[in-house]
Motif scaffolding. Structure first.
Motif, PDB file in Angstrom:
ATOM      1  N   UNK A 549       0.836  -1.194   0.000  1.00 38.22           N
ATOM      2  CA  UNK A 549       0.000   0.000   0.000  1.00 38.22           C
ATOM      3  C   UNK A 549       0.874   1.248   0.000  1.00 38.22           C
ATOM      4  N   UNK A 550       0.434   2.277  -0.722  1.00 37.12           N
ATOM      5  CA  UNK A 550       1.199   3.533  -0.786  1.00 37.12           C
ATOM      6  C   UNK A 550       1.126   4.297   0.520  1.00 37.12           C
ATOM      7  N   UNK A 551       0.011   4.182   1.236  1.00 34.52           N
ATOM      8  CA  UNK A 551      -0.163   4.943   2.476  1.00 34.52           C
ATOM      9  C   UNK A 551      -0.819   4.038   3.524  1.00 34.52           C
ATOM     10  N   UNK A 552      -0.079   3.060   4.044  1.00 32.83           N
ATOM     11  CA  UNK A 552      -0.686   2.091   4.975  1.00 32.83           C
ATOM     12  C   UNK A 552      -1.053   2.730   6.301  1.00 32.83           C
ATOM     13  N   UNK A 553      -2.051   2.159   6.972  1.00 36.22           N
ATOM     14  CA  UNK A 553      -2.428   2.636   8.294  1.00 36.22           C
ATOM     15  C   UNK A 553      -1.320   2.390   9.300  1.00 36.22           C
ATOM     16  N   UNK A 554      -0.580   1.296   9.111  1.00 35.17           N
ATOM     17  CA  UNK A 554       0.511   0.957  10.019  1.00 35.17           C
ATOM     18  C   UNK A 554       1.711   0.520   9.196  1.00 35.17           C
ATOM     19  N   UNK A 555       2.884   1.029   9.561  1.00 34.39           N
ATOM     20  CA  UNK A 555       4.094   0.631   8.842  1.00 34.39           C
ATOM     21  C   UNK A 555       4.427  -0.837   9.072  1.00 34.39           C
ATOM     22  N   UNK A 556       3.879  -1.441  10.131  1.00 37.61           N
ATOM     23  CA  UNK A 556       4.122  -2.858  10.402  1.00 37.61           C
ATOM     24  C   UNK A 556       3.218  -3.761   9.575  1.00 37.61           C
ATOM     25  N   UNK A 557       2.175  -3.203   8.956  1.00 38.82           N
ATOM     26  CA  UNK A 557       1.259  -3.989   8.122  1.00 38.82           C
ATOM     27  C   UNK A 557       1.049  -3.243   6.804  1.00 38.82           C
ATOM     28  N   UNK A 558       2.071  -3.231   5.939  1.00 37.50           N
ATOM     29  CA  UNK A 558       2.003  -2.399   4.733  1.00 37.50           C
ATOM     30  C   UNK A 558       1.389  -3.084   3.518  1.00 37.50           C
ATOM     31  N   UNK A 559       0.929  -4.356   3.668  1.00 37.13           N
ATOM     32  CA  UNK A 559       0.432  -5.095   2.509  1.00 37.13           C
ATOM     33  C   UNK A 559      -1.074  -5.318   2.599  1.00 37.13           C
ATOM     34  N   UNK A 560      -1.691  -5.418   1.403  1.00 35.25           N
ATOM     35  CA  UNK A 560      -3.085  -5.884   1.345  1.00 35.25           C
ATOM     36  C   UNK A 560      -3.030  -7.399   1.336  1.00 35.25           C
ATOM     37  N   UNK A 561      -3.870  -8.032   2.138  1.00 34.61           N
ATOM     38  CA  UNK A 561      -3.712  -9.443   2.426  1.00 34.61           C
ATOM     39  C   UNK A 561      -3.958 -10.328   1.207  1.00 34.61           C
ATOM     40  N   UNK A 562      -3.281 -11.471   1.197  1.00 40.59           N
ATOM     41  CA  UNK A 562      -3.502 -12.515   0.199  1.00 40.59           C
ATOM     42  C   UNK A 562      -4.255 -13.695   0.805  1.00 40.59           C
ATOM     43  N   UNK A 563      -4.571 -13.620   2.079  1.00 39.95           N
ATOM     44  CA  UNK A 563      -5.283 -14.683   2.776  1.00 39.95           C
ATOM     45  C   UNK A 563      -6.145 -14.088   3.879  1.00 39.95           C
TER      46      UNK A 563
END
Length: 830
Positions: A549-563
């Motif tokens: 994500x370009x602007x994640x809510x949290x730097x520890x969770x920067x991806x959109x989930x695959x599961x």
């Protein structure tokens, strides 16, 4: 926006008995959302009066501090008329000064009760007050810092100081929507109050202003598209030490800004009053004419906050011969700042277009009060009146005079007329609104209206840049008629329509899972590498290849989930941790798999070509709809009937089986190894040769990582895939009134052969007479042989047109066993 009621009442004839609560309610109904009601100073009481210092005797103390023993004339406020003896530790006043005194019995913010008490060898009967002690913030009301020193003509000893200092007021704070920028001023709020109560409104911007001439400060506007109007006035002989009058500083403070100095307070006051941001320059620091232009590559400016800022070519600047002296509409430059030595002030009042100011403020992270107004839209006819008002206040309270020169460049853009069918407000709102009401309501908000036949042409007022189409005018009419008058009517459902095929299938899936005892949840679809680690996914697992994500809510969770499993497992652990004996949760949601194709950046100056659109669509990640479920803890509850049963892999596989039956899809099951499942208790599902998901018992390390009970189970399937395979016509079950014939068979097969495979083979071999095949026993031991196991199945046969004979069922059973022997080397146990 904070609006002191005493201020807005100056511009509107509001009856004195109207309460602030009623005003707030009326304005909320008109669209100005109430944020808060405040009553500053209402926690103070008792005698707070003007006092004149008669004498002050410095008395050094042993602790090194020097106090003043003062005699203060408070008139008849103390009941005797005699001077009041007061101990004061401040030194910024002298005999003859007028000060603010709270007498015994008074209560200051805190609450702090004042009484006569003995201190430093004297009985101090009251207190001489500072601005901070009265809840006025810092000491901006004092000419010398510390104790408030009132102007010589502020009043007589004994006069009430509450009204003098505007200590008791009522403040309404609004949340202003971006389309109502005019309400970011007392002028705008007062106009809305006049509209709400149908009372007279006095526009503070209506004032006679001198015409522009050639003697004003020289200005050149190079970027006329971004600055259509620019006005300057010059004040000479200004006294930079003159204090802000108490009423003005107090109003600025109540409106949410800090009192700084007379020159700054006046510009802020006029901005709050009219809505047009103002800026002042020290004329002695200006080098040559003022020029309004775009920034050039490599230019820098040091703004009033002391920050050196690299400029973008899109930034609009105020410059002189020395270079940039201000970010137009956002913040002035440090080089021409008003200071304690400023005696000549050049007042700037301009009009800037919203988009450029918005982008500059965001680019430099400068959300100033001025930029907040410019980016929403300001009345372009205000600059001349705003500059004249600032000059008037500077001269009145800071001395000097207004120079004859007036610079006035450009003119306000013309408003675009809007054509409106007179019946449109009624058709949109469902209310009975006649033509006369439409015309009157639009005139009330400032529109110039002309009616011809059944149509109306309205020219919006300059302070309403948000009025651009007929439906904006409809909103203006309806909000005056009253949103609460709009009837609640359900629209009729259009005939011939209903749920789509996907909607029907998704509802069937949800009802099926609810019937199986599962509860739907919704979780955040954001993950990080730590989440994948907790799932035990290998480094090269396809699920780790996620969309960043370009602007994640949290730097520890920067991806959109695959599961969907991480959110489900965390929800299950949270519920179990709060005392639930068992959970069965499911979620349907999209996951994203990147295509590793760079998305083109398209312009907004033209429509993209078909090829550009296709390239954009090719870069969009695949986003299938997945179904996830987790079962943990007790599946069957414990009770008086005995011990409960914990959730297991069979329950997870059963969820997919049940869905397949409900959707009439033939699903094949095979054993598999796939993280995060246990390698020996994981099943994968096929329709034909296409795999679409997994289910089974979670790996023990995954259970520990998510704080779940051992042997918890989970499901994840591609629901889009499964629903695409569902037939449009549901197969109804075949029913027969003839009796069922029962046959059992036990087969010895290889230990690693899935029972489901054997069952499918038996079903195929038995033919169309076979109604069901059910595994009811599994045996491993010496009698089965090493590396072998015994599977016992219950076969049920039935015909739709007759009672089956023993010969028919025996032949069907034999055919089923023979096919199992041929395919799997199965041996029938006696």
């Amino acid at each position: 926006m904070r609006a002191p009621m005493s201020w807005v009442r100056e511009y509107v004839d509001l009856p004195a008995e109207v309460s602030v609560e009623d005003v707030a309610a009326r304005l909320t109904a008109l669209g100005l959302k109430l944020e808060a009601l405040e009553r500053p100073g209402h926690d103070m009481s008792g005698p707070l009066v003007v006092g004149r210092v008669l004498t002050m005797e410095p008395e050094p103390q042993k602790n090194g501090k020097t106090i003043n023993w003062c005699s203060v004339d408070v008139g008849a406020a103390n009941g005797t008329g005699e001077p009041q003896g007061i101990v004061c530790g401040a030194h910024n006043f002298e005999p003859g000064d007028l000060v603010v005194v709270v007498l015994p019995g008074g209560v200051l913010p805190g609450p702090f009760e004042i009484s006569a008490r003995k201190t430093y060898g004297h009985t101090s009967a009251g207190m001489i007050c500072s601005a901070l002690e009265l809840g006025l913030g810092d000491d901006a009301l004092s000419s010398k810092g510390g104790i408030i020193v009132l102007p010589k003509d502020a009043g007589e000893p004994g006069d009430d100081a509450f009204d003098l200092l505007h200590l008791r007021d009522e403040v309404i704070e609004f949340e202003i929507n971006p389309d109502r920028a005019y309400a970011l001023s007392m002028r705008g709020v007062a106009r809305e109050i006049a509209l709400a109560y149908d009372v007279a409104f006095r526009d503070p911007a209506l004032r006679k202003v001198p015409a522009g001439n050639d003697d004003g400060y020289p200005v050149r506007v190079a970027a006329t598209d971004a600055c259509p109007v620019f006005v300057t006035r010059t004040v000479t002989g200004f006294d930079p030490t003159a204090p802000s009058p108490a009423w003005l500083a107090r109003r600025v403070q109540l409106a949410g800004m800090r009192s700084i100095s007379l020159a700054v307070d006046v510009t802020n006051y006029v901005m709050l009053e009219l809505g047009n941001p103002i800026h002042g320059y020290d004329a002695d620091k200006l080098a040559g004419p003022i020029v309004v232009r775009r920034a050039e590559a490599g230019e820098h400016i040091t703004t009033l906050d002391g920050q050196d800022r690299a400029l973008d070519p899109a930034d609009l600047l105020i410059t002189d011969d020395s270079g940039p002296i201000g970010l137009a509409g956002v913040m002035g430059g440090e080089s021409t700042e008003l200071s304690p030595t400023t005696t000549t002030v050049v007042v700037e009042a301009a009009h800037f277009t919203p988009v450029g100011i918005f982008r500059t403020a965001r680019r430099h992270k400068l959300p100033t009060e001025g930029a907040r107004r410019w980016e929403r839209g300001v009345d372009p006819t205000l600059p001349a009146a705003a500059a004249d008002r600032v000059a008037e206040l500077l001269v009145r309270y800071g001395g000097g005079q207004v120079a004859a020169g007036v610079t006035q460049l450009g003119q306000a853009p013309a408003q675009v007329p809007i054509d409106l069918p007179l019946d449109l407000p009624a058709r949109v709102s469902g209310l009975v609104i006649d033509a006369a009401t439409v015309e009157a309501d639009l005139r009330a908000v400032g529109c110039e209206v002309q009616v011809v036949g059944d149509r109306l042409t309205a020219v919006p007022p300059p302070w309403r840049p948000d009025l651009t189409d007929p439906y904006d005018l409809v909103e203006e009419v309806v909000r005056q008629v009253g949103y609460d008058e709009v009837p609640s009517v359900l629209p009729p459902a259009p005939s011939g329509r209903g749920l789509t095929r996907e909607q029907r299938l998704r509802r069937r899936v949800g009802r099926t899972l609810a019937g199986e005892g599962l509860v739907e949840v919704v979780s955040f679809p954001f993950v990080g590498d730590a989440t994948f680690d907790r799932l035990g996914l290998p480094a090269d697992d396809v699920l780790r290849h996620a969309v960043r994500l370009a602007n994640p809510l949290s730097s520890e969770e920067p991806f959109y989930t695959t599961t969907l499993l991480p959110g489900l497992l965390e929800a299950a652990a949270r519920n179990l941790g709060r005392g639930a004996p068992g959970v069965a949760l499911f979620e349907t949601g999209t996951v994203a798999f990147p295509r590793d194709v760079a998305a083109p950046i398209l312009g907004v100056d033209r429509r993209p070509t078909d090829a550009e659109l296709q390239a954009l669509f090719d870069a969009v990640p695949d986003q299938p709809l997945f179904l996830g479920a987790v079962l943990a803890g007790e599946r069957d509850r414990s009770g008086w009937w005995g011990k409960g049963r914990g959730a297991s892999w069979e329950d997870a596989v059963g969820v997919v089986r049940r869905l397949a039956v409900e959707l009439s899809v033939d699903v094949r099951i095979e054993a598999a190894q796939r993280a995060p499942w246990h390698p020996g208790r994981c099943a994968r599902f096929f329709v034909g040769d296409d795999e679409f998901g997994h289910a089974g018992e979670l790996h023990p390390r995954v259970c520990a990582a998510f704080d779940l009970p051992a042997r918890s189970a989970a499901v994840e399937i591609d629901l889009d895939f499964l629903m695409r395979r569902a037939p449009d016509v549901v197969r109804a079950p075949r029913l027969s009134h003839f009796p069922v014939a029962k046959e059992d068979v036990a087969l010895v097969v290889a230990a690693d052969l899935a029972s489901e495979v054997v069952a499918a083979t038996l079903r195929e071999g038995a033919g169309e007479l076979c109604e069901s095949v059910r595994l009811f026993d599994v045996y491993t031991g010496e009698q089965a042989g090493e590396g072998r196991k015994s599977l016992a199945f219950a076969l049920r046969f039935r015909a739709s047109d007759r009672t089956l004979t023993e010969t028919e069922t025996g032949e069907a059973k034999a055919a089923a066993v023979a096919l199992a022997a041929q395919r799997h080397g199965a041996e029938q146990r006696a």
